[in-house]
Write a protein that holds these residues in place. Structure first.
Motif, PDB file in Angstrom:
ATOM      1  N   TRP A 116       0.866  -1.184   0.000  1.00 18.27           N
ATOM      2  CA  TRP A 116       0.000   0.000   0.000  1.00 18.27           C
ATOM      3  C   TRP A 116       0.898   1.228   0.000  1.00 18.27           C
ATOM      4  CZ3 TRP A 116       0.108   3.751   3.782  1.00 18.27           C
ATOM      5  CH2 TRP A 116       0.710   3.427   4.995  1.00 18.27           C
ATOM      6  N   HIS A 117       0.302   2.392  -0.338  1.00 20.51           N
ATOM      7  CA  HIS A 117       1.014   3.666  -0.269  1.00 20.51           C
ATOM      8  C   HIS A 117       0.013   4.779  -0.051  1.00 20.51           C
ATOM      9  CE1 HIS A 117       0.255   3.533  -4.730  1.00 20.51           C
ATOM     10  NE2 HIS A 117       0.666   2.278  -4.554  1.00 20.51           N
ATOM     11  N   GLY A 118       0.485   5.877   0.538  1.00 20.28           N
ATOM     12  CA  GLY A 118      -0.394   7.003   0.789  1.00 20.28           C
ATOM     13  C   GLY A 118       0.330   8.138   1.484  1.00 20.28           C
ATOM     14  N   ALA A 119      -0.443   9.173   1.821  1.00 24.18           N
ATOM     15  CA  ALA A 119       0.101  10.388   2.427  1.00 24.18           C
ATOM     16  C   ALA A 119       0.257  10.246   3.931  1.00 24.18           C
ATOM     17  CB  ALA A 119      -0.821  11.572   2.128  1.00 24.18           C
ATOM     18  N   ARG A 120       1.201  10.995   4.487  1.00 21.02           N
ATOM     19  CA  ARG A 120       1.277  11.117   5.942  1.00 21.02           C
ATOM     20  C   ARG A 120       0.009  11.794   6.439  1.00 21.02           C
ATOM     21  NH1 ARG A 120       6.997  13.843   7.288  1.00 21.02           N
ATOM     22  NH2 ARG A 120       5.447  15.398   7.868  1.00 21.02           N
ATOM     23  N   ALA A 121      -0.232  11.720   7.731  1.00 21.64           N
ATOM     24  CA  ALA A 121      -1.447  12.296   8.320  1.00 21.64           C
ATOM     25  C   ALA A 121      -1.436  13.814   8.316  1.00 21.64           C
ATOM     26  CB  ALA A 121      -1.630  11.782   9.739  1.00 21.64           C
ATOM     27  N   ASP A 122      -0.252  14.431   8.169  1.00 21.39           N
ATOM     28  CA  ASP A 122      -0.152  15.887   8.304  1.00 21.39           C
ATOM     29  C   ASP A 122       0.102  16.638   7.001  1.00 21.39           C
ATOM     30  OD1 ASP A 122       2.414  14.938   7.935  1.00 21.39           O
ATOM     31  OD2 ASP A 122       3.300  16.104   9.566  1.00 21.39           O
ATOM     32  N   CYS A 123       0.121  15.944   5.861  1.00 20.99           N
ATOM     33  CA  CYS A 123       0.351  16.659   4.601  1.00 20.99           C
ATOM     34  C   CYS A 123      -0.150  15.858   3.405  1.00 20.99           C
ATOM     35  CB  CYS A 123       1.830  17.007   4.425  1.00 20.99           C
ATOM     36  SG  CYS A 123       2.908  15.602   4.176  1.00 20.99           S
ATOM     37  N   VAL A 124      -0.293  16.560   2.314  1.00 15.34           N
ATOM     38  CA  VAL A 124      -0.664  15.968   1.034  1.00 15.34           C
ATOM     39  C   VAL A 124       0.557  15.261   0.452  1.00 15.34           C
ATOM     40  CG1 VAL A 124      -1.238  16.619  -1.360  1.00 15.34           C
ATOM     41  CG2 VAL A 124      -2.451  17.682   0.557  1.00 15.34           C
ATOM     42  N   MET A 125       0.321  14.225  -0.347  1.00 14.25           N
ATOM     43  CA  MET A 125       1.389  13.618  -1.138  1.00 14.25           C
ATOM     44  C   MET A 125       0.888  13.418  -2.561  1.00 14.25           C
ATOM     45  SD  MET A 125       3.425  10.003  -1.373  1.00 14.25           S
ATOM     46  CE  MET A 125       1.938   9.149  -1.610  1.00 14.25           C
ATOM     47  N   VAL A 126       1.740  13.772  -3.518  1.00 16.83           N
ATOM     48  CA  VAL A 126       1.427  13.539  -4.932  1.00 16.83           C
ATOM     49  C   VAL A 126       2.523  12.652  -5.509  1.00 16.83           C
ATOM     50  CG1 VAL A 126       1.046  14.587  -7.196  1.00 16.83           C
ATOM     51  CG2 VAL A 126       0.315  15.798  -5.123  1.00 16.83           C
ATOM     52  N   HIS A 127       2.109  11.581  -6.182  1.00 18.91           N
ATOM     53  CA  HIS A 127       3.091  10.748  -6.877  1.00 18.91           C
ATOM     54  C   HIS A 127       2.599  10.394  -8.266  1.00 18.91           C
ATOM     55  CE1 HIS A 127       0.805   7.053  -6.425  1.00 18.91           C
ATOM     56  NE2 HIS A 127       1.085   6.883  -5.134  1.00 18.91           N
ATOM     57  N   LEU A 128       3.545  10.076  -9.112  1.00 20.94           N
ATOM     58  CA  LEU A 128       3.266   9.530 -10.424  1.00 20.94           C
ATOM     59  C   LEU A 128       3.311   8.017 -10.256  1.00 20.94           C
ATOM     60  CD1 LEU A 128       2.879  10.206 -13.434  1.00 20.94           C
ATOM     61  CD2 LEU A 128       5.363  10.071 -13.673  1.00 20.94           C
ATOM     62  N   ALA A 129       2.254   7.329 -10.687  1.00 18.35           N
ATOM     63  CA  ALA A 129       2.173   5.875 -10.578  1.00 18.35           C
ATOM     64  C   ALA A 129       2.192   5.286 -11.985  1.00 18.35           C
ATOM     65  CB  ALA A 129       0.894   5.461  -9.858  1.00 18.35           C
ATOM     66  N   LEU A 130       3.145   4.386 -12.221  1.00 15.07           N
ATOM     67  CA  LEU A 130       3.291   3.747 -13.529  1.00 15.07           C
ATOM     68  C   LEU A 130       3.230   2.235 -13.348  1.00 15.07           C
ATOM     69  CD1 LEU A 130       5.832   6.101 -13.272  1.00 15.07           C
ATOM     70  CD2 LEU A 130       5.407   5.877 -15.706  1.00 15.07           C
ATOM     71  N   GLN A 131       2.389   1.594 -14.132  1.00 13.12           N
ATOM     72  CA  GLN A 131       2.222   0.158 -14.074  1.00 13.12           C
ATOM     73  C   GLN A 131       1.738  -0.348 -15.427  1.00 13.12           C
ATOM     74  OE1 GLN A 131       0.421   2.017 -11.348  1.00 13.12           O
ATOM     75  NE2 GLN A 131      -0.771   2.772 -13.073  1.00 13.12           N
ATOM     76  N   GLU A 132       1.859  -1.647 -15.640  1.00 16.01           N
ATOM     77  CA  GLU A 132       1.399  -2.255 -16.886  1.00 16.01           C
ATOM     78  C   GLU A 132       0.155  -3.084 -16.624  1.00 16.01           C
ATOM     79  OE1 GLU A 132       4.724  -3.503 -19.739  1.00 16.01           O
ATOM     80  OE2 GLU A 132       5.568  -3.800 -17.723  1.00 16.01           O
ATOM     81  N   LYS A 133      -0.734  -3.079 -17.621  1.00 16.06           N
ATOM     82  CA  LYS A 133      -1.984  -3.826 -17.518  1.00 16.06           C
ATOM     83  C   LYS A 133      -1.797  -5.263 -17.988  1.00 16.06           C
ATOM     84  CE  LYS A 133      -3.562  -0.881 -20.262  1.00 16.06           C
ATOM     85  NZ  LYS A 133      -4.259  -0.206 -21.311  1.00 16.06           N
ATOM     86  N   GLU A 134      -2.561  -6.143 -17.365  1.00 20.21           N
ATOM     87  CA  GLU A 134      -2.719  -7.510 -17.863  1.00 20.21           C
ATOM     88  C   GLU A 134      -4.184  -7.603 -18.264  1.00 20.21           C
ATOM     89  OE1 GLU A 134      -0.725 -11.461 -16.648  1.00 20.21           O
ATOM     90  OE2 GLU A 134      -2.312 -11.023 -15.188  1.00 20.21           O
ATOM     91  N   GLY A 135      -4.439  -7.652 -19.555  1.00 23.78           N
ATOM     92  CA  GLY A 135      -5.820  -7.521 -20.017  1.00 23.78           C
ATOM     93  C   GLY A 135      -6.270  -6.090 -19.760  1.00 23.78           C
ATOM     94  N   ALA A 136      -7.390  -5.940 -19.082  1.00 27.41           N
ATOM     95  CA  ALA A 136      -7.918  -4.603 -18.796  1.00 27.41           C
ATOM     96  C   ALA A 136      -7.511  -4.086 -17.420  1.00 27.41           C
ATOM     97  CB  ALA A 136      -9.444  -4.624 -18.903  1.00 27.41           C
ATOM     98  N   SER A 137      -6.774  -4.886 -16.637  1.00 30.05           N
ATOM     99  CA  SER A 137      -6.490  -4.519 -15.250  1.00 30.05           C
ATOM    100  C   SER A 137      -5.005  -4.328 -14.986  1.00 30.05           C
ATOM    101  CB  SER A 137      -7.030  -5.605 -14.309  1.00 30.05           C
ATOM    102  OG  SER A 137      -6.729  -5.284 -12.975  1.00 30.05           O
ATOM    103  N   ALA A 138      -4.688  -3.270 -14.234  1.00 33.72           N
ATOM    104  CA  ALA A 138      -3.304  -3.013 -13.828  1.00 33.72           C
ATOM    105  C   ALA A 138      -3.090  -3.325 -12.354  1.00 33.72           C
ATOM    106  CB  ALA A 138      -2.930  -1.562 -14.109  1.00 33.72           C
ATOM    107  N   ALA A 139      -4.168  -3.641 -11.617  1.00 29.56           N
ATOM    108  CA  ALA A 139      -4.043  -3.894 -10.175  1.00 29.56           C
ATOM    109  C   ALA A 139      -5.073  -4.915  -9.718  1.00 29.56           C
ATOM    110  CB  ALA A 139      -4.232  -2.593  -9.388  1.00 29.56           C
ATOM    111  N   ASP A 140      -4.708  -5.640  -8.687  1.00 27.25           N
ATOM    112  CA  ASP A 140      -5.626  -6.526  -7.986  1.00 27.25           C
ATOM    113  C   ASP A 140      -5.843  -5.897  -6.617  1.00 27.25           C
ATOM    114  OD1 ASP A 140      -7.183  -8.643  -7.095  1.00 27.25           O
ATOM    115  OD2 ASP A 140      -5.473  -9.944  -6.679  1.00 27.25           O
TER     116      ASP A 140
END
Length: 134
Positions: A98-122
């Motif tokens: 998992w990933h996410g922001a700290r409780a006291d600030c915003v976080m922005v990231h670029l997420a890059l992944q490849e799809k298998e069929g129509a899905s890139a995540a389970d």
């Protein structure tokens, strides 16, 4: 015949991420969802303070590039790690994380992944407050 596709800035609106897969408020701005045979999918993701993904995996792995703010990433069974602007994270295929922001600030990231069929995540279960707290 054109061999390029240009997506003009602002032509694809930022959308609220599906709340079934996130805790808190998360916004997604599409970067690319390439047509086959390419498999790349990428988005700029903004996590409001305390927001995070559910546990999940990716069939071909995932790369995160932190753009602003501060956050966390955790692989199941390992310690939660801090991530900061300029950090690049590689999560191998089929690794529960998992990933996410700290409780006291915003976080922005670029997420890059490849799809298998129509899905890139389970997508799996939400991250508990205990796991989030580290």
């Amino acid at each position: 015949m054109s061999y390029l596709t240009i997506y003009k800035a602002g032509s694809r609106p930022t959308q609220r991420a599906n709340p079934e897969y996130f805790t808190g408020t998360v916004w997604m701005e599409p970067v690319i969802d390439a047509p086959g045979p390419a498999r790349i999918s990428a988005a700029k993701v903004m996590f409001e303070p305390g927001a995070r993904t559910n546990w999940h995996t990716h069939p071909y792995g995932q790369t995160l590039q932190v753009l602003t703010g501060a956050g966390y990433v955790q692989v199941e069974g390992q310690d939660r790690l801090d991530i900061l602007p300029g950090d690049t994270v590689w999560i191998p295929p089929h690794i529960k994380h998992w990933h996410g922001a700290r409780a006291d600030c915003v976080m922005v990231h670029l997420a890059l992944q490849e799809k298998e069929g129509a899905s890139a995540a389970d997508w799996l279960e939400p991250v508990s407050d205990k796991d989030y707290a580290g």
